[in-house]
Write an enzyme that holds these catalytic residues in place. Structure first.
Site, PDB file in Angstrom:
ATOM      1  NE  ARG A   1      59.445 -18.654 -18.912  1.00  0.00           N
ATOM      2  CZ  ARG A   1      58.837 -19.248 -17.900  1.00  0.00           C
ATOM      3  NH1 ARG A   1      58.489 -20.502 -17.982  1.00  0.00           N
ATOM      4  NH2 ARG A   1      58.564 -18.592 -16.791  1.00  0.00           N
TER       5      ARG A   1
ATOM      6  CG  HIS B   1      70.403  -9.141 -14.272  1.00  0.00           C
ATOM      7  ND1 HIS B   1      71.173 -10.274 -14.331  1.00  0.00           N
ATOM      8  CD2 HIS B   1      69.901  -9.096 -13.027  1.00  0.00           C
ATOM      9  CE1 HIS B   1      71.128 -10.879 -13.159  1.00  0.00           C
ATOM     10  NE2 HIS B   1      70.361 -10.196 -12.356  1.00  0.00           N
TER      11      HIS B   1
HETATM   12  N1  LIG Z   1      59.288 -15.807 -11.033  1.00  0.00           N
HETATM   13  C1  LIG Z   1      59.332 -14.974 -12.031  1.00  0.00           C
HETATM   14  O1  LIG Z   1      59.031 -15.305 -13.176  1.00  0.00           O
HETATM   15  C2  LIG Z   1      59.759 -13.550 -11.762  1.00  0.00           C
HETATM   16  C3  LIG Z   1      59.650 -12.599 -12.789  1.00  0.00           C
HETATM   17  C4  LIG Z   1      59.992 -11.284 -12.499  1.00  0.00           C
HETATM   18  C5  LIG Z   1      60.445 -10.940 -11.223  1.00  0.00           C
HETATM   19  N2  LIG Z   1      60.539 -11.906 -10.273  1.00  0.00           N
HETATM   20  C6  LIG Z   1      60.998 -11.560  -8.920  1.00  0.00           C
HETATM   21  O2  LIG Z   1      60.023 -10.713  -8.341  1.00  0.00           O
HETATM   22  C7  LIG Z   1      60.661  -9.926  -7.341  1.00  0.00           C
HETATM   23  C8  LIG Z   1      60.217  -8.505  -7.468  1.00  0.00           C
HETATM   24  O3  LIG Z   1      58.817  -8.440  -7.297  1.00  0.00           O
HETATM   25  P1  LIG Z   1      58.129  -7.154  -6.669  1.00  0.00           P
HETATM   26  O4  LIG Z   1      58.538  -5.962  -7.409  1.00  0.00           O
HETATM   27  O5  LIG Z   1      56.699  -7.467  -6.513  1.00  0.00           O
HETATM   28  O6  LIG Z   1      58.880  -7.042  -5.278  1.00  0.00           O
HETATM   29  P2  LIG Z   1      58.376  -7.236  -3.770  1.00  0.00           P
HETATM   30  O7  LIG Z   1      57.712  -8.535  -3.586  1.00  0.00           O
HETATM   31  O8  LIG Z   1      59.553  -6.926  -2.931  1.00  0.00           O
HETATM   32  O9  LIG Z   1      57.270  -6.110  -3.626  1.00  0.00           O
HETATM   33  C9  LIG Z   1      57.642  -4.752  -3.695  1.00  0.00           C
HETATM   34  C10 LIG Z   1      57.275  -4.036  -2.392  1.00  0.00           C
HETATM   35  O10 LIG Z   1      55.890  -3.791  -2.383  1.00  0.00           O
HETATM   36  C11 LIG Z   1      55.281  -4.332  -1.210  1.00  0.00           C
HETATM   37  N3  LIG Z   1      53.944  -4.697  -1.622  1.00  0.00           N
HETATM   38  C12 LIG Z   1      53.544  -5.716  -2.419  1.00  0.00           C
HETATM   39  N4  LIG Z   1      52.236  -5.608  -2.660  1.00  0.00           N
HETATM   40  C13 LIG Z   1      51.791  -4.509  -2.001  1.00  0.00           C
HETATM   41  C14 LIG Z   1      50.535  -3.857  -1.891  1.00  0.00           C
HETATM   42  N5  LIG Z   1      49.462  -4.291  -2.542  1.00  0.00           N
HETATM   43  N6  LIG Z   1      50.462  -2.752  -1.123  1.00  0.00           N
HETATM   44  C15 LIG Z   1      51.549  -2.261  -0.487  1.00  0.00           C
HETATM   45  N7  LIG Z   1      52.773  -2.807  -0.579  1.00  0.00           N
HETATM   46  C16 LIG Z   1      52.883  -3.922  -1.332  1.00  0.00           C
HETATM   47  C17 LIG Z   1      56.202  -5.433  -0.777  1.00  0.00           C
HETATM   48  O11 LIG Z   1      56.081  -5.691   0.595  1.00  0.00           O
HETATM   49  C18 LIG Z   1      57.562  -4.833  -1.127  1.00  0.00           C
HETATM   50  O12 LIG Z   1      57.978  -3.939  -0.130  1.00  0.00           O
HETATM   51  C19 LIG Z   1      62.157 -10.111  -7.513  1.00  0.00           C
HETATM   52  O13 LIG Z   1      62.636 -10.949  -6.495  1.00  0.00           O
HETATM   53  C20 LIG Z   1      62.272 -10.788  -8.870  1.00  0.00           C
HETATM   54  O14 LIG Z   1      63.404 -11.633  -8.959  1.00  0.00           O
HETATM   55  C21 LIG Z   1      60.193 -13.190 -10.514  1.00  0.00           C
END
Ligand SMILES: NC(=O)c1ccc[n+]([C@@H]2O[C@H](COP(=O)([O-])OP(=O)(O)OC[C@H]3O[C@@H](n4cnc5c(N)ncnc54)[C@H](O)[C@@H]3O)[C@@H](O)[C@H]2O)c1
Length: 354
Positions: free
Chosen positions: A239, A250
């Site tokens: 993984r 990062h």
């Molecule tokens: N759990 C895991 O395995 C894993 C893996 C990678 C990243 N992450 C986490 O994911 C997060 C980043 O995810 P992200 O990039 O989706 O960020 P996010 O959830 O902040 O979304 C990005 C932006 O897009 C908006 N948004 C989401 N969907 C939308 C849509 N369909 N239309 C309009 N706006 C929309 C959100 O409100 C936000 O402003 C980080 O916190 C990171 O640590 C987790």
């Protein structure tokens, strides 16, 4: 409809991907879950776009829905937000036989998943990811997390959803920058996966191309991630490959204090780690330029003035993924041929400068 099955020792679930799926997500959940109360967690951007549609469908399936909206952005992955959600759920009399649905990007997915995993020692959970990053990466695999100040994802659980429902049409309301950012993770996955996946990447020349091919890109990315997670759910071995581009990425993401999005930082990290291994003769000559070309074509950055600064090395040395004084770096010898290369944490600077 595209489908990916995730089979783990304790549980299994299906990821469904289909344009327009959000119009019938209520009936899909009606087949997945028996009658129960649902905490639908979303954020202030996604809520106004998609929340009502999902609430109406769930209600017409006989579910009782409590919708909770958190502020959009990484700052919501925090203890006070978890405490607030759990307090509201307790006040609304949620029990262990109820459920949580995450409707949003990776922030909502991580936050809602974490809350579901600890509320009454764990209640059922479904992901409806709406950002590209969440659709191709964070919604699958079962990692949930919140941050402690600058320490990202430092508190979390492994907690698998019961199902993941993806509608690539939600990408229409995302900005080009966010779509490109999510694509950084797709390029990473394609390089790790195979020549075949890389051929698809070679056909993507713009952000509109990403949207047009989103179903296939998601299915392939999730398919790869699911295979890795099925082998190594708790990140003891392979993984770690998913960290390709993430060590340098990062570090600069943290140093940029919000100016670089995660996928943008991964893009820079991937290109630079590949240059290190190409220069060492461990990766095919020319592969770094090819990866650089594929990320640049959708507007992702490949350079950062933060690389190689004293703070950069400090952040890498303190990365929480370092184990027993060893830093595991991921590179690909060629597409589909990934490797993990361990170096002593103390020698990072010399190793990168060689
Ligand atoms: N759990 C895991 O395995 C894993 C893996 C990678 C990243 N992450 C986490 O994911 C997060 C980043 O995810 P992200 O990039 O989706 O960020 P996010 O959830 O902040 O979304 C990005 C932006 O897009 C908006 N948004 C989401 N969907 C939308 C849509 N369909 N239309 C309009 N706006 C929309 C959100 O409100 C936000 O402003 C980080 O916190 C990171 O640590 C987790």
């Amino acid at each position: 409809m595209a489908k990916v099955e995730v089979n783990l020792p304790q549980t299994k679930y299906t990821v469904l991907i289909e344009e327009g799926l959000l119009d019938r997500v209520g009936s899909l959940i009606g087949k997945q879950w028996s009658s129960r109360k649902i905490a639908l967690i979303t954020d202030t951007n996604v809520g106004p776009l998609y929340q009502q549609q999902v609430v109406d469908q769930l209600t017409s399936q006989g579910f009782t829905v409590c919708d909770y909206v958190v502020k959009a952005g990484e700052a919501s992955k925090a203890w006070p937000v978890v405490a607030d959600l759990a307090t509201k759920m307790a006040a609304d009399h949620f029990t262990r036989s109820d459920g949580v649905i995450a409707l949003g990007g990776g922030v909502v997915g991580d936050l809602a998943g974490f809350t579901a995993s600890i509320y009454m020692r764990g209640i059922s959970f479904i992901q409806i990811p709406t950002s590209l990053l969440a659709q191709v990466d964070s919604s699958v695999g079962g990692k949930t997390a919140i941050d402690l100040g600058e320490a990202k994802n430092i508190i979390g659980t492994f907690y698998q959803p019961d199902a993941v429902y993806i509608d690539p049409l939600t990408l229409k309301t995302m900005t080009d920058r966010y779509v490109a950012e999510g694509y950084g993770e797709i390029v990473k996955t394609a390089a790790l996966d195979s020549q075949d996946f890389w051929h698809l990447i070679q056909q993507i020349n713009s952000v509109d191309d990403i949207r047009a091919h989103a179903t296939e890109l998601s299915q392939r990315s999730i398919g790869y991630k699911a295979r890795i997670v099925m082998e190594d759910e708790k990140e003891a071995g392979n993984r770690q490959l998913l960290n390709f581009g993430h060590t340098m990425g990062h570090a600069i993401e943290l140093l940029a204090h919000g100016d670089l999005a995660h996928g943008e930082a991964v893009s820079v990290g991937m290109v630079h780690i590949m240059q290190v291994f190409e220069d060492l003769g461990l990766a095919r000559i020319g592969i770094t330029a090819e990866i650089k070309d594929r990320v640049s074509v959708v507007g992702l950055p490949t350079e950062s003035a933060l690389l190689g600064t004293p703070d950069f090395y400090e952040k890498i040395k303190n990365d929480k993924k370092n184990k027993n004084g060893t830093l595991n770096l991921v590179y690909v010898e060629d597409y589909g041929k990934p490797h993990i290369h361990g170096i002593p944490t103390d020698s990072v600077k010399e190793f990168f400068k060689e």
